[in-house]
Motif scaffolding. Structure first.
Motif, PDB file in Angstrom:
ATOM      1  N   GLY A  51       0.852  -1.184   0.000  1.00 34.61           N
ATOM      2  CA  GLY A  51       0.000   0.000   0.000  1.00 34.61           C
ATOM      3  C   GLY A  51       0.885   1.230   0.000  1.00 34.61           C
ATOM      4  N   CYS A  52       1.446   1.576  -1.137  1.00 30.90           N
ATOM      5  CA  CYS A  52       2.470   2.614  -1.204  1.00 30.90           C
ATOM      6  C   CYS A  52       2.193   3.503  -2.407  1.00 30.90           C
ATOM      7  CB  CYS A  52       3.828   1.926  -1.337  1.00 30.90           C
ATOM      8  SG  CYS A  52       5.143   3.016  -1.875  1.00 30.90           S
ATOM      9  N   MET A  53       2.286   4.815  -2.224  1.00 30.20           N
ATOM     10  CA  MET A  53       1.990   5.751  -3.314  1.00 30.20           C
ATOM     11  C   MET A  53       3.241   6.169  -4.083  1.00 30.20           C
ATOM     12  SD  MET A  53      -1.180   5.758  -3.203  1.00 30.20           S
ATOM     13  CE  MET A  53      -1.584   7.032  -4.383  1.00 30.20           C
ATOM     14  N   GLN A  54       4.377   5.527  -3.792  1.00 31.02           N
ATOM     15  CA  GLN A  54       5.590   5.877  -4.549  1.00 31.02           C
ATOM     16  C   GLN A  54       5.744   5.012  -5.796  1.00 31.02           C
ATOM     17  OE1 GLN A  54       8.605   5.687  -1.389  1.00 31.02           O
ATOM     18  NE2 GLN A  54       8.851   7.895  -1.709  1.00 31.02           N
ATOM     19  N   GLY A  55       4.896   4.022  -5.911  1.00 32.95           N
ATOM     20  CA  GLY A  55       4.991   3.111  -7.053  1.00 32.95           C
ATOM     21  C   GLY A  55       4.106   3.589  -8.183  1.00 32.95           C
ATOM     22  N   PRO A  56       3.624   2.716  -9.055  1.00 35.77           N
ATOM     23  CA  PRO A  56       3.881   1.278  -8.934  1.00 35.77           C
ATOM     24  C   PRO A  56       5.287   0.900  -9.405  1.00 35.77           C
ATOM     25  CG  PRO A  56       2.525   1.729 -10.868  1.00 35.77           C
ATOM     26  CD  PRO A  56       2.756   3.042 -10.188  1.00 35.77           C
ATOM     27  N   GLN A  68      15.252  -3.709  -8.362  1.00 34.41           N
ATOM     28  CA  GLN A  68      14.657  -3.391  -7.063  1.00 34.41           C
ATOM     29  C   GLN A  68      13.596  -2.316  -7.263  1.00 34.41           C
ATOM     30  OE1 GLN A  68      18.307  -2.131  -5.118  1.00 34.41           O
ATOM     31  NE2 GLN A  68      18.057  -3.814  -3.650  1.00 34.41           N
ATOM     32  N   GLY A  69      12.674  -2.230  -6.285  1.00 39.18           N
ATOM     33  CA  GLY A  69      11.727  -1.125  -6.285  1.00 39.18           C
ATOM     34  C   GLY A  69      12.415   0.143  -5.795  1.00 39.18           C
ATOM     35  N   LEU A  70      11.683   1.249  -5.825  1.00 40.71           N
ATOM     36  CA  LEU A  70      12.252   2.537  -5.425  1.00 40.71           C
ATOM     37  C   LEU A  70      12.797   2.507  -3.996  1.00 40.71           C
ATOM     38  CD1 LEU A  70      12.447   5.394  -6.667  1.00 40.71           C
ATOM     39  CD2 LEU A  70      10.266   5.903  -5.564  1.00 40.71           C
ATOM     40  N   CYS A  71      12.102   1.775  -3.130  1.00 48.59           N
ATOM     41  CA  CYS A  71      12.522   1.712  -1.723  1.00 48.59           C
ATOM     42  C   CYS A  71      13.614   0.672  -1.496  1.00 48.59           C
ATOM     43  CB  CYS A  71      11.326   1.384  -0.843  1.00 48.59           C
ATOM     44  SG  CYS A  71      10.633  -0.224  -1.254  1.00 48.59           S
ATOM     45  N   GLY A  72      13.983  -0.059  -2.539  1.00 51.65           N
ATOM     46  CA  GLY A  72      15.021  -1.086  -2.390  1.00 51.65           C
ATOM     47  C   GLY A  72      14.460  -2.490  -2.272  1.00 51.65           C
ATOM     48  N   LEU A  73      13.134  -2.631  -2.359  1.00 56.69           N
ATOM     49  CA  LEU A  73      12.514  -3.965  -2.250  1.00 56.69           C
ATOM     50  C   LEU A  73      13.026  -4.864  -3.377  1.00 56.69           C
ATOM     51  CD1 LEU A  73      10.263  -5.702  -0.858  1.00 56.69           C
ATOM     52  CD2 LEU A  73       8.698  -4.820  -2.586  1.00 56.69           C
ATOM     53  N   ASP A  74      13.448  -6.081  -3.023  1.00 58.71           N
ATOM     54  CA  ASP A  74      13.968  -6.974  -4.068  1.00 58.71           C
ATOM     55  C   ASP A  74      12.878  -7.947  -4.541  1.00 58.71           C
ATOM     56  OD1 ASP A  74      13.728  -8.911  -2.142  1.00 58.71           O
ATOM     57  OD2 ASP A  74      15.881  -9.172  -1.825  1.00 58.71           O
ATOM     58  N   GLY A  77      11.223 -10.313  -1.867  1.00 58.47           N
ATOM     59  CA  GLY A  77      10.277  -9.604  -0.992  1.00 58.47           C
ATOM     60  C   GLY A  77       9.001  -9.266  -1.740  1.00 58.47           C
ATOM     61  N   MET A  78       9.147  -8.915  -3.028  1.00 65.58           N
ATOM     62  CA  MET A  78       7.968  -8.512  -3.805  1.00 65.58           C
ATOM     63  C   MET A  78       7.041  -9.715  -4.048  1.00 65.58           C
ATOM     64  SD  MET A  78       7.939  -6.160  -7.229  1.00 65.58           S
ATOM     65  CE  MET A  78       8.560  -4.630  -6.572  1.00 65.58           C
ATOM     66  N   VAL A  79       7.631 -10.842  -4.446  1.00 60.42           N
ATOM     67  CA  VAL A  79       6.806 -12.027  -4.727  1.00 60.42           C
ATOM     68  C   VAL A  79       6.143 -12.527  -3.435  1.00 60.42           C
ATOM     69  CG1 VAL A  79       6.866 -14.437  -5.523  1.00 60.42           C
ATOM     70  CG2 VAL A  79       8.140 -12.681  -6.761  1.00 60.42           C
TER      71      VAL A  79
HETATM   72  S1  SF4 Z   1       8.691  -1.212  -4.307  1.00 61.24           S
HETATM   73 FE1  SF4 Z   1       8.780   0.106  -2.512  1.00 61.24          FE
HETATM   74  S2  SF4 Z   1       8.603   2.169  -3.325  1.00 61.24           S
HETATM   75 FE2  SF4 Z   1       7.951   0.810  -4.951  1.00 61.24          FE
HETATM   76  S3  SF4 Z   1       5.730   0.680  -4.720  1.00 61.24           S
HETATM   77 FE3  SF4 Z   1       6.616  -1.001  -3.567  1.00 61.24          FE
HETATM   78  S4  SF4 Z   1       6.830  -0.248  -1.496  1.00 61.24           S
HETATM   79 FE4  SF4 Z   1       6.549   1.535  -2.816  1.00 61.24          FE
END
Ligand code: SF4
Length: 492
Positions: A51-56, A68-74, A77-79
């Motif tokens: 639930g994050c507004m910095q994405g998708p 990685q995502g903007l926050c560093g999520l690999d 973690g995403m799956v």
């Molecule tokens: S990867 Fe991180 S920054 Fe990007 S949408 Fe997900 S939580 Fe937000």
């Protein structure tokens, strides 16, 4: 048109499909084709579910783009978070249907399966299970804060919670040992005014409609389900078709009014609008007399194409609703192997292909086959569940499946005969959550539809390890599995 057999295995449906195409009616299969390729990131679990507004944010599966995502999520973690998100929806769907209840204590666990639940929870954090799992999961999905290991464990705890909640009877349900069930287009061969029911209308509304239309032996009306399991006082509404064929049937003009309950796909109402078939939303509490009058008016003002005139296109069987009904069937001395097969229609495969092929092959090998959902409707439609057969498939109550079969097997001391539980198609998140819960309970589970797990080998390994802790497995494929692959899995 040459690929028509890839849409459905039913020759009547194939004819209806040809006729719909001739009249320019667009159906589910066409939408499916136009949607290809469906979002590859989502299909692999590589689209961020937080639930994050910095994405998708999305991660490139081939490692050529973002890793990685903007926050560093690999990717792991995403799956894992994506899986947890789906399971959270799964448990909420179940709560919505069955209610939350006030206790999840061991006393309320399914009869005969207590030890399995206890063992599963011991390996999943060794903490008691409660409805607080739902809040915790929602918190875990606010922003990335926990490892893939924690998220996978939480997803599996939700799987177990979903199985326990599924055990509760829906508040309006009546208990009966068995209900007769009819399936097939032949139900439309009479000269009647047909009211099709879709979704899950309130039981009271259906019962008053059925009561009103079954007065007298020569009622001009017939109420039919368009693939949903709709219970009345006397049993399930007869099924004109499986859920995947509902649009096809509406396209014939044989249905004179659609009663749409919650969870009806929007495509059904849209098609009715195009074809000027009246639609009544069940929540609007329209009086029964008005519903009948609308259907009668449509019947008398539209020419009736007799597209389905063969009364023999009806399969019949009885649905096991309780362990008492199931137990004697499971205790037959000749039975040494049991296969559970259930799930929804999906346009990924020709409809009916997997359930019919699998049930035919396994019954021929002296397996006891029990099924639920669209899968078992196809078995009934094809005569595989007919009580005249020596070896027949057993339809199970949709709402209690497949836990009802596990309780029956356990009660009959035949759980060791279970060769596996196969989901031929998934429709809701609840289906996926139940499949995970069953593997987490130590069962061998096979899912024919691809799961969004192929973006992370680590998550797949974590799941396999967790299932192995309790003796379970979950087999799934990176493509829609064919009957040979699943048969091989059952016969392994
Ligand atoms: S990867 Fe991180 S920054 Fe990007 S949408 Fe997900 S939580 Fe937000």
């Amino acid at each position: 048109m040459e690929a028509i057999h890839l849409k459905t295995v039913d020759p009547v449906s194939q004819n209806l499909f040809r006729s719909a195409a001739k009249h320019g009616v667009r159906l589910l299969w066409e939408r499916y084709e136009r949607l290809q390729p469906q979002d590859g990131f989502l299909r692999l679990g590589l689209s961020c579910p937080y639930g994050c507004m910095q994405g998708p944010c999305r991660i490139d599966p081939f490692g050529r783009g973002s890793e990685q995502g903007l926050c560093g999520l690999d990717r792991d973690g995403m799956v894992a978070a994506f899986l947890l998100r789906l399971c959270l929806h799964g448990v909420l769907e179940t709560m919505n249907e069955r209610g939350a209840g006030d206790t999840l204590s061991e006393k309320s666990w399914p009869h005969g399966l207590t030890k399995r639940f206890s063992k599963a929870l011991k390996h999943l954090g060794n903490k008691p299970l409660s409805l607080r799992e739902i809040d915790r999961s929602a918190l875990l999905l606010q922003r990335p804060s926990e490892s893939a290991e924690v998220l996978v464990e939480q997803a599996l705890r939700l799987g177990i919670l979903t199985l326990l909640l599924s055990e509760r009877k829906a508040p309006s349900r009546k208990t009966q040992k068995r209900f007769d069930c009819q399936v097939g287009y032949g139900l439309l061969s009479e000269e009647k005014i047909f009211i099709g029911v879709a979704g899950q209308p309130a039981q009271k509304a259906i019962e008053s409609l059925v009561r009103e239309t079954s007065r007298g032996s020569a009622s001009p009306y017939r109420i039919l389900s368009l693939g949903d399991w709709i219970q009345t006082e006397k049993g399930f509404l007869p099924f004109a078709c499986s859920s995947g064929e509902a649009e096809l049937l509406l396209s014939t003009g044989s249905i004179h009014l659609l009663l749409a309950g919650p969870k009806t796909d929007p495509s059904l109402s849209e098609l009715c609008k195009q074809m000027e078939i009246p639609v009544v939303m069940s929540e609007k509490m329209v009086p029964v007399k008005e519903i009948l009058s609308l259907a009668r008016h449509h019947f008398s003002t539209h020419s009736q194409h007799k597209t389905i005139s063969e009364p023999s296109f009806i399969g019949q069987s009885s649905v096991a609703m309780t362990i008492e009904e199931l137990k004697p069937l499971l205790k037959k001395r000749s039975i040494k192997k049991v296969a559970l097969i259930g799930g929804s229609d999906t346009p990924q495969q020709p409809m009916g292909w997997l359930p019919v092929e699998l049930a035919t092959a396994l019954l021929g090998r002296n397996y006891l086959v029990a099924g639920w959902g669209d899968a078992v409707l196809w078995m009934i439609k094809n005569g595989l569940a007919s009580e005249d057969r020596e070896s027949r498939a057993i339809p199970l109550d949709e709402q209690q499946s497949p836990i009802l079969a596990l309780k029956g097997l356990s009660d009959a001391r035949r759980i060791g005969y279970l060769r596996g539980i196969c989901f031929t198609g998934l429709k809701t998140c609840r289906d996926l959550t139940v499949a995970l819960g069953l593997a987490g309970l130590g069962m061998d589970v096979c899912v024919a539809s691809p799961l969004p797990l192929w973006g992370s080998e680590k998550v797949r390994n974590l799941l396999s390890e967790r299932f192995a802790d309790v003796g379970g497995t979950m087999t799934h494929y990176d493509h829609p599995a064919n009957p040979e692959e699943i048969l091989e899995w059952f016969l392994r």
